[in-house]
Design a protein around this motif. Structure first.
Motif, PDB file in Angstrom:
ATOM      1  N   LEU A  15     -39.575 -19.139  52.464  1.00  0.00           N
ATOM      2  CA  LEU A  15     -40.995 -19.448  52.675  1.00  0.00           C
ATOM      3  C   LEU A  15     -41.899 -18.451  51.963  1.00  0.00           C
ATOM      4  O   LEU A  15     -43.081 -18.713  51.771  1.00  0.00           O
ATOM      5  CB  LEU A  15     -41.331 -19.484  54.165  1.00  0.00           C
ATOM      6  N   SER A  16     -41.337 -17.319  51.552  1.00  0.00           N
ATOM      7  CA  SER A  16     -42.151 -16.283  50.911  1.00  0.00           C
ATOM      8  C   SER A  16     -42.710 -16.730  49.560  1.00  0.00           C
ATOM      9  O   SER A  16     -43.685 -16.162  49.075  1.00  0.00           O
ATOM     10  CB  SER A  16     -41.345 -14.993  50.736  1.00  0.00           C
ATOM     11  N   SER A  17     -42.118 -17.758  48.971  1.00  0.00           N
ATOM     12  CA  SER A  17     -42.605 -18.239  47.675  1.00  0.00           C
ATOM     13  C   SER A  17     -43.731 -19.271  47.801  1.00  0.00           C
ATOM     14  O   SER A  17     -44.240 -19.755  46.795  1.00  0.00           O
ATOM     15  CB  SER A  17     -41.448 -18.839  46.865  1.00  0.00           C
ATOM     16  N   MET A  18     -44.135 -19.585  49.025  1.00  0.00           N
ATOM     17  CA  MET A  18     -45.262 -20.507  49.200  1.00  0.00           C
ATOM     18  C   MET A  18     -46.540 -19.850  48.698  1.00  0.00           C
ATOM     19  O   MET A  18     -46.718 -18.638  48.831  1.00  0.00           O
ATOM     20  CB  MET A  18     -45.446 -20.873  50.676  1.00  0.00           C
ATOM     21  N   TYR A 122     -49.011 -30.868  51.555  1.00  0.00           N
ATOM     22  CA  TYR A 122     -48.487 -29.800  50.690  1.00  0.00           C
ATOM     23  C   TYR A 122     -47.029 -30.099  50.331  1.00  0.00           C
ATOM     24  O   TYR A 122     -46.105 -29.456  50.860  1.00  0.00           O
ATOM     25  CB  TYR A 122     -48.600 -28.436  51.393  1.00  0.00           C
ATOM     26  N   PRO A 123     -46.797 -31.070  49.452  1.00  0.00           N
ATOM     27  CA  PRO A 123     -45.415 -31.462  49.130  1.00  0.00           C
ATOM     28  C   PRO A 123     -44.537 -30.294  48.666  1.00  0.00           C
ATOM     29  O   PRO A 123     -43.376 -30.194  49.072  1.00  0.00           O
ATOM     30  CB  PRO A 123     -45.581 -32.498  48.020  1.00  0.00           C
ATOM     31  N   SER A 124     -45.086 -29.404  47.861  1.00  0.00           N
ATOM     32  CA  SER A 124     -44.301 -28.266  47.373  1.00  0.00           C
ATOM     33  C   SER A 124     -43.920 -27.350  48.539  1.00  0.00           C
ATOM     34  O   SER A 124     -42.780 -26.881  48.629  1.00  0.00           O
ATOM     35  CB  SER A 124     -45.092 -27.493  46.324  1.00  0.00           C
ATOM     36  N   GLY A 125     -44.846 -27.109  49.435  1.00  0.00           N
ATOM     37  CA  GLY A 125     -44.558 -26.301  50.623  1.00  0.00           C
ATOM     38  C   GLY A 125     -43.567 -27.002  51.531  1.00  0.00           C
ATOM     39  O   GLY A 125     -42.695 -26.366  52.129  1.00  0.00           O
ATOM     40  N   GLY A 126     -43.682 -28.332  51.621  1.00  0.00           N
ATOM     41  CA  GLY A 126     -42.742 -29.105  52.426  1.00  0.00           C
ATOM     42  C   GLY A 126     -41.328 -28.988  51.903  1.00  0.00           C
ATOM     43  O   GLY A 126     -40.372 -28.869  52.677  1.00  0.00           O
ATOM     44  N   VAL A 127     -41.169 -28.988  50.587  1.00  0.00           N
ATOM     45  CA  VAL A 127     -39.844 -28.829  49.977  1.00  0.00           C
ATOM     46  C   VAL A 127     -39.279 -27.458  50.338  1.00  0.00           C
ATOM     47  O   VAL A 127     -38.100 -27.334  50.685  1.00  0.00           O
ATOM     48  CB  VAL A 127     -39.908 -29.030  48.444  1.00  0.00           C
ATOM     49  N   LYS A 128     -40.094 -26.429  50.288  1.00  0.00           N
ATOM     50  CA  LYS A 128     -39.626 -25.073  50.622  1.00  0.00           C
ATOM     51  C   LYS A 128     -39.203 -25.002  52.090  1.00  0.00           C
ATOM     52  O   LYS A 128     -38.182 -24.386  52.426  1.00  0.00           O
ATOM     53  CB  LYS A 128     -40.705 -24.052  50.304  1.00  0.00           C
ATOM     54  N   LEU A 129     -39.979 -25.634  52.957  1.00  0.00           N
ATOM     55  CA  LEU A 129     -39.630 -25.654  54.373  1.00  0.00           C
ATOM     56  C   LEU A 129     -38.344 -26.439  54.594  1.00  0.00           C
ATOM     57  O   LEU A 129     -37.468 -26.013  55.349  1.00  0.00           O
ATOM     58  CB  LEU A 129     -40.792 -26.248  55.179  1.00  0.00           C
ATOM     59  N   LEU A 130     -38.189 -27.570  53.922  1.00  0.00           N
ATOM     60  CA  LEU A 130     -36.959 -28.360  54.032  1.00  0.00           C
ATOM     61  C   LEU A 130     -35.754 -27.586  53.514  1.00  0.00           C
ATOM     62  O   LEU A 130     -34.661 -27.682  54.081  1.00  0.00           O
ATOM     63  CB  LEU A 130     -37.102 -29.680  53.280  1.00  0.00           C
ATOM     64  N   LYS A 131     -35.935 -26.810  52.446  1.00  0.00           N
ATOM     65  CA  LYS A 131     -34.833 -25.991  51.930  1.00  0.00           C
ATOM     66  C   LYS A 131     -34.388 -24.971  52.979  1.00  0.00           C
ATOM     67  O   LYS A 131     -33.189 -24.748  53.157  1.00  0.00           O
ATOM     68  CB  LYS A 131     -35.238 -25.279  50.637  1.00  0.00           C
ATOM     69  N   LEU A 132     -35.357 -24.360  53.660  1.00  0.00           N
ATOM     70  CA  LEU A 132     -35.014 -23.402  54.714  1.00  0.00           C
ATOM     71  C   LEU A 132     -34.264 -24.108  55.841  1.00  0.00           C
ATOM     72  O   LEU A 132     -33.252 -23.608  56.340  1.00  0.00           O
ATOM     73  CB  LEU A 132     -36.277 -22.719  55.251  1.00  0.00           C
ATOM     74  N   MET A 133     -34.740 -25.273  56.228  1.00  0.00           N
ATOM     75  CA  MET A 133     -34.080 -26.034  57.283  1.00  0.00           C
ATOM     76  C   MET A 133     -32.654 -26.404  56.861  1.00  0.00           C
ATOM     77  O   MET A 133     -31.709 -26.272  57.642  1.00  0.00           O
ATOM     78  CB  MET A 133     -34.899 -27.280  57.617  1.00  0.00           C
ATOM     79  N   ASN A 134     -32.500 -26.852  55.622  1.00  0.00           N
ATOM     80  CA  ASN A 134     -31.169 -27.220  55.126  1.00  0.00           C
ATOM     81  C   ASN A 134     -30.245 -26.016  55.071  1.00  0.00           C
ATOM     82  O   ASN A 134     -29.059 -26.121  55.405  1.00  0.00           O
ATOM     83  CB  ASN A 134     -31.269 -27.885  53.750  1.00  0.00           C
TER      84      ASN A 134
END
Length: 162
Positions: A15-18, A122-134
């Motif tokens: 999430l730090s790259s948001m 925030y699709p880009s932020g959503g992808v980062k959050l999904l990556k963390l969840m995954n």
């Protein structure tokens, strides 16, 4: 207060790259909770669509055995940057485990409605959050695969010696 929340969110590596807008929005959607030692954060079997970032403290992840006995599957701490309850956020199914505060804990939560709004805005932020969840789900799956190997080996040994 909001800056402290953003700094805590940024401590999660993925999430730090948001960017600043994504972090502000995510912090706005997150609700802070303080949990006393021994309190239940998530209860196995409940229908709920909230995930939690573990910000401070240590929790036990507990499954109920077929004999209705509690079994601690994992102990997780804030330095591990874990998400709790992320599966229910996506599949809206019953909770698969209980999460109990082993120490006083602080979490930030987000329900599925807020998660969907954040991802839409925030699709880009959503992808980062999904990556963390995954990453969290994959880590748990790897642990469970190792547990299955141990159970299989114990079963084979039991059969061979009896």
């Amino acid at each position: 207060m909001m800056n402290d929340k953003i700094e805590k969110i940024k401590s999660f590596p993925l999430l730090s790259s948001m960017n600043e807008n994504e972090l502000n929005a995510l912090a706005g959607y997150m609700v802070e909770h303080n949990h006393d030692k021994d309190s239940i954060i998530i209860k196995e079997g409940d229908l709920d669509t909230t995930m939690y970032l573990l910000i401070e403290g240590t929790v036990d992840v507990i499954k109920t055995t077929i004999y209705n006995d509690p079994f601690v599957c994992a102990t997780l701490s804030d330095f591990m940057h874990v998400i709790l309850g992320e599966m229910a956020l996506i599949d809206k199914d019953k909770r698969s485990a209980t999460v109990k505060a082993k120490t006083p804990c602080k979490t930030y939560s987000m329900d599925s409605e807020s998660f969907n709004k954040f991802c839409d805005e925030y699709p880009s932020g959503g992808v980062k959050l999904l990556k963390l969840m995954n990453k969290n789900i994959i880590r748990n799956l790897r642990i469970e695969n190792e547990n299955l190997k141990l159970i299989y080996q114990a079963l084979i040994e039991e059969i061979e010696y009896n």
